[in-house]
Design a protein around this motif. Sequence first.
Motif, PDB file in Angstrom:
ATOM      1  N   MET A  62      28.278  52.806  29.496  1.00 60.38           N
ATOM      2  CA  MET A  62      28.678  51.504  28.978  1.00 60.38           C
ATOM      3  C   MET A  62      29.928  50.984  29.659  1.00 60.38           C
ATOM      4  O   MET A  62      30.010  49.798  30.035  1.00 60.38           O
ATOM      5  CB  MET A  62      28.890  51.610  27.467  1.00 60.38           C
ATOM      6  N   THR A  63      30.915  51.827  29.863  1.00 61.48           N
ATOM      7  CA  THR A  63      32.179  51.377  30.472  1.00 61.48           C
ATOM      8  C   THR A  63      31.956  50.898  31.898  1.00 61.48           C
ATOM      9  O   THR A  63      32.476  49.849  32.320  1.00 61.48           O
ATOM     10  CB  THR A  63      33.201  52.527  30.437  1.00 61.48           C
ATOM     11  N   LYS A  64      31.175  51.681  32.641  1.00 58.62           N
ATOM     12  CA  LYS A  64      30.914  51.304  34.031  1.00 58.62           C
ATOM     13  C   LYS A  64      30.165  49.975  34.116  1.00 58.62           C
ATOM     14  O   LYS A  64      30.487  49.100  34.946  1.00 58.62           O
ATOM     15  CB  LYS A  64      30.100  52.409  34.704  1.00 58.62           C
ATOM     16  N   THR A  65      29.187  49.777  33.266  1.00 59.40           N
ATOM     17  CA  THR A  65      28.416  48.527  33.280  1.00 59.40           C
ATOM     18  C   THR A  65      29.279  47.341  32.866  1.00 59.40           C
ATOM     19  O   THR A  65      29.173  46.239  33.448  1.00 59.40           O
ATOM     20  CB  THR A  65      27.194  48.654  32.350  1.00 59.40           C
ATOM     21  N   TYR A  69      30.187  44.045  34.990  1.00 57.70           N
ATOM     22  CA  TYR A  69      29.957  42.720  34.423  1.00 57.70           C
ATOM     23  C   TYR A  69      31.212  41.848  34.521  1.00 57.70           C
ATOM     24  O   TYR A  69      31.130  40.658  34.850  1.00 57.70           O
ATOM     25  CB  TYR A  69      29.507  42.861  32.972  1.00 57.70           C
ATOM     26  N   GLN A  70      32.350  42.468  34.246  1.00 53.86           N
ATOM     27  CA  GLN A  70      33.598  41.720  34.322  1.00 53.86           C
ATOM     28  C   GLN A  70      33.909  41.305  35.758  1.00 53.86           C
ATOM     29  O   GLN A  70      34.404  40.195  36.007  1.00 53.86           O
ATOM     30  CB  GLN A  70      34.738  42.563  33.748  1.00 53.86           C
ATOM     31  N   ARG A  71      33.635  42.198  36.703  1.00 54.94           N
ATOM     32  CA  ARG A  71      33.886  41.842  38.099  1.00 54.94           C
ATOM     33  C   ARG A  71      32.987  40.699  38.557  1.00 54.94           C
ATOM     34  O   ARG A  71      33.383  39.874  39.384  1.00 54.94           O
ATOM     35  CB  ARG A  71      33.654  43.066  38.987  1.00 54.94           C
ATOM     36  N   PRO A  76      38.509  35.854  40.416  1.00 52.79           N
ATOM     37  CA  PRO A  76      39.952  35.603  40.464  1.00 52.79           C
ATOM     38  C   PRO A  76      40.270  34.269  41.130  1.00 52.79           C
ATOM     39  O   PRO A  76      39.654  33.885  42.118  1.00 52.79           O
ATOM     40  CB  PRO A  76      40.479  36.777  41.299  1.00 52.79           C
ATOM     41  N   HIS A  77      41.240  33.550  40.578  1.00 57.59           N
ATOM     42  CA  HIS A  77      41.704  32.276  41.123  1.00 57.59           C
ATOM     43  C   HIS A  77      43.138  32.434  41.589  1.00 57.59           C
ATOM     44  O   HIS A  77      43.759  33.487  41.442  1.00 57.59           O
ATOM     45  CB  HIS A  77      41.620  31.175  40.040  1.00 57.59           C
ATOM     46  N   GLN A  86      42.769  37.139  32.555  1.00 56.15           N
ATOM     47  CA  GLN A  86      41.534  37.875  32.793  1.00 56.15           C
ATOM     48  C   GLN A  86      41.768  39.381  32.769  1.00 56.15           C
ATOM     49  O   GLN A  86      40.943  40.132  32.242  1.00 56.15           O
ATOM     50  CB  GLN A  86      40.949  37.455  34.148  1.00 56.15           C
ATOM     51  N   SER A  87      42.906  39.801  33.323  1.00 59.56           N
ATOM     52  CA  SER A  87      43.220  41.233  33.310  1.00 59.56           C
ATOM     53  C   SER A  87      43.398  41.748  31.887  1.00 59.56           C
ATOM     54  O   SER A  87      42.865  42.814  31.522  1.00 59.56           O
ATOM     55  CB  SER A  87      44.485  41.486  34.133  1.00 59.56           C
ATOM     56  N   TRP A  88      44.118  40.968  31.079  1.00 62.19           N
ATOM     57  CA  TRP A  88      44.299  41.379  29.697  1.00 62.19           C
ATOM     58  C   TRP A  88      42.975  41.346  28.940  1.00 62.19           C
ATOM     59  O   TRP A  88      42.712  42.220  28.093  1.00 62.19           O
ATOM     60  CB  TRP A  88      45.308  40.473  29.002  1.00 62.19           C
ATOM     61  N   TYR A  89      42.147  40.374  29.262  1.00 63.42           N
ATOM     62  CA  TYR A  89      40.857  40.296  28.590  1.00 63.42           C
ATOM     63  C   TYR A  89      39.982  41.503  28.938  1.00 63.42           C
ATOM     64  O   TYR A  89      39.327  42.091  28.057  1.00 63.42           O
ATOM     65  CB  TYR A  89      40.148  38.997  28.985  1.00 63.42           C
TER      66      TYR A  89
END
Length: 243
Positions: A62-65, A69-71, A76-77, A86-89
């Motif tokens: 689950m963590t890897k997926t 998904y987040q990547r 990044p802007h 985004q990092s905190w999220y």
Amino acid sequence: MGRGRVELKRIENKINRQVTFSKRRNGLLKKAYELSVLCDAEIALIIFSNRGKLYEFSSSGMTKTLERYQRCCFIPHDNTHERETQSWYQEVIKLNAKYEALQRTQRHLLGEDLGPLNMKELHNLEKQLEGALARARQRKTQIMMEQMDDLRKKERQLGDLNKQLMIKLEAEGQNLETIQGLWGCCGAAATENFPLHLSQTQPMECDLQPVLQIGYHHYVEAEGSSAPKDMAGETNFIHGWVI
């Protein structure tokens, strides 16, 4: 005869709703597993029931997926604030996933929420509990042995201290006997040099010795006495001397 079309709306009957949820949940998990095996797809499925229970399936973790998904979703802007957000999220998502996993594991260890577990998972949980029980008993035995060793050490220390006190007491007793012997010898020597006189309870008795009296002494003879007039030889008086 074909199945009729089911109207998609909330099932009002609580029992029917729970039965439908269980059936469709198991079917959905089965489909996700089949899709991951047949098509070599990376699938992560998360389900929360109306009671707040978590059901999940992940083909690659689950963590890897979720990280993948987040990547893919959060591009990044240039804005620094957005990147930090985004990092905190992402960090919050990771922590939530870990928190849910820990809560689920804790419920399983307490014997709760065991319905979704299959036979293999239940067997693994049983082995985990048996291992934890064996480690707890081993630690308990170790603590008891350490306490017994401490008690034996204290017993030996007290025994050595008792022996030392006995030796000291015997030495003091011998010194006391020696001092008493010395006192007895000194007392006997003093008694021999200076004999003690007991107090006389009777009147003093003295031997009367002959008395020599010099001077005139008028001797009057008692009437009817047959004693001779010259008593100088018997009474040791010398008549006719005057000082």
